[in-house]
Design a protein around this motif. Structure first.
Motif: not given
Length: 333
Positions: A259-266
């Motif tokens: 979730i944390a990595a995806y949120t930044g990429l999103y």
């Protein structure tokens, strides 16, 4: 009411310049793929809303090495996305339950091949921070702007919330505006109450808007991947789409584990501010799942509400909207 009319007048010139109203708000972009040697390349046009599916795919690398071509067509809401699907401009349409039913009632030829559920808190009715409106009951005699159209998930929330508060729907003026335009109008003070969905809801909340009612207990949170019947009838496209669905399911598994990595990429891929992206992703999502009898029953209940409100152009056989063959429950994603 009059303030929204003035806002609509400001938008008229820009909207009049669009050649195809059904494609309003659409962006197109290609993603490279490779065709099998000795065969003509298969090209899929994947519909998207606010780049959410594309962001997931790019962040997870889910389409790395695909043996077909993919083009993305991005829309700001489900209504224009389904118009594009009906016109044959896209092969897929990810959307919530309400606009999916509205599209089916309008004769759009598609089948639902997979289901995912997000938090109903991603839909809400908001008012400006200083508004005198304190509850849904205060909307009696007022105007409520709904995005993006009749039959949207925000419209379903509006009907459910008004009924819950004992306010007859006919005593509230419902107006409809695409969410990008509505967000600007809301922040400019031209809208006093707005029913909308993420990421527009998150943007409004973080700008100080108060939520009178979110979708918890009213909206199912179900979302569907709809595929055009034309694409399903093409053997090469059908095979590619089966692969797409499995890859999307794996991509969602990756997202839920990162979730944390995806949120930044999103945030980077969609261009959303980090705090908006964090709120949207933080509400929670399930992975893409095969169609189940329970999912069909949930959509049937939504259809019954719309039928009672006479909002569907025709009766719908809900079970016939689903196709369980492309993503069967017995196949691991």
């Amino acid at each position: 009411m009059h303030s929204l009319r003035r806002w609509n007048a400001l938008l008229f010139a820009a909207l009049a310049a669009l050649a195809m109203p059904g494609l309003a708000g659409c962006e197109r972009a290609a993603a490279p793929g490779a065709a099998d040697a000795g065969t003509a390349p298969v090209t899929l046009v994947l519909g998207d809303q606010v780049r959410m599916t594309r962001a997931l795919v790019e962040a997870s690398g889910a389409f790395d090495g695909i043996p077909y071509q993919v083009e993305w067509a991005n829309f700001q809401g489900a209504a224009p996305l389904f118009e594009a699907l009906k016109a044959g401009a896209v092969d897929t349409a990810p959307a919530g339950d309400s606009p999916t039913l509205a599209a089916a009632a309008a004769g759009t030829p598609f089948r639902i091949v997979a289901v995912a559920t997000s938090s109903p808190r991603g839909v809400g009715i908001v008012v400006p921070a200083g508004s005198a409106l304190r509850s849904i009951a205060d909307l009696d005699g007022q105007e409520l702007v709904v995005s993006s159209a009749r039959g949207s998930i925000a419209h379903y929330l509006a009907l459910g919330a008004l009924k819950e508060a004992g306010v007859p729907a006919e005593r509230t003026t419902l107006s409809y505006l695409q969410p990008v335009d509505a967000l600007t109008a809301f922040k400019s003070g031209h809208i006093q109450a707005w029913a909308t969905f993420d990421p527009y809801l998150a943007s409004a909340e973080l700008s100080g808007a108060r939520v009178l009612r979110d979708g918890e207990g009213i909206n199912s949170g179900d979302g569907y991947l709809a595929v055009s019947e034309r694409a399903l009838a093409d053997p090469a496209k059908r095979a590619a789409l089966a692969d797409v669905v499995r890859r999307l399911a794996r991509a969602q598994e990756w997202r839920n584990a990162n979730i944390a990595a995806y949120t930044g990429l999103y945030a980077r891929i969609t261009g959303l501010a980090p705090d908006i992206a964090e709120r949207v992703i933080g509400r929670g999502h399930t992975g893409l799942q095969p169609v189940t009898p329970a999912a069909i029953d949930r959509l049937r209940r939504v259809a019954d509400v719309y039928a009672a409100e006479r909002l569907l152009a025709r009766d719908i056989d809900v079970a016939r909207l689903f196709d369980t063959r492309l993503f069967p429950a017995t196949v691991e994603p």
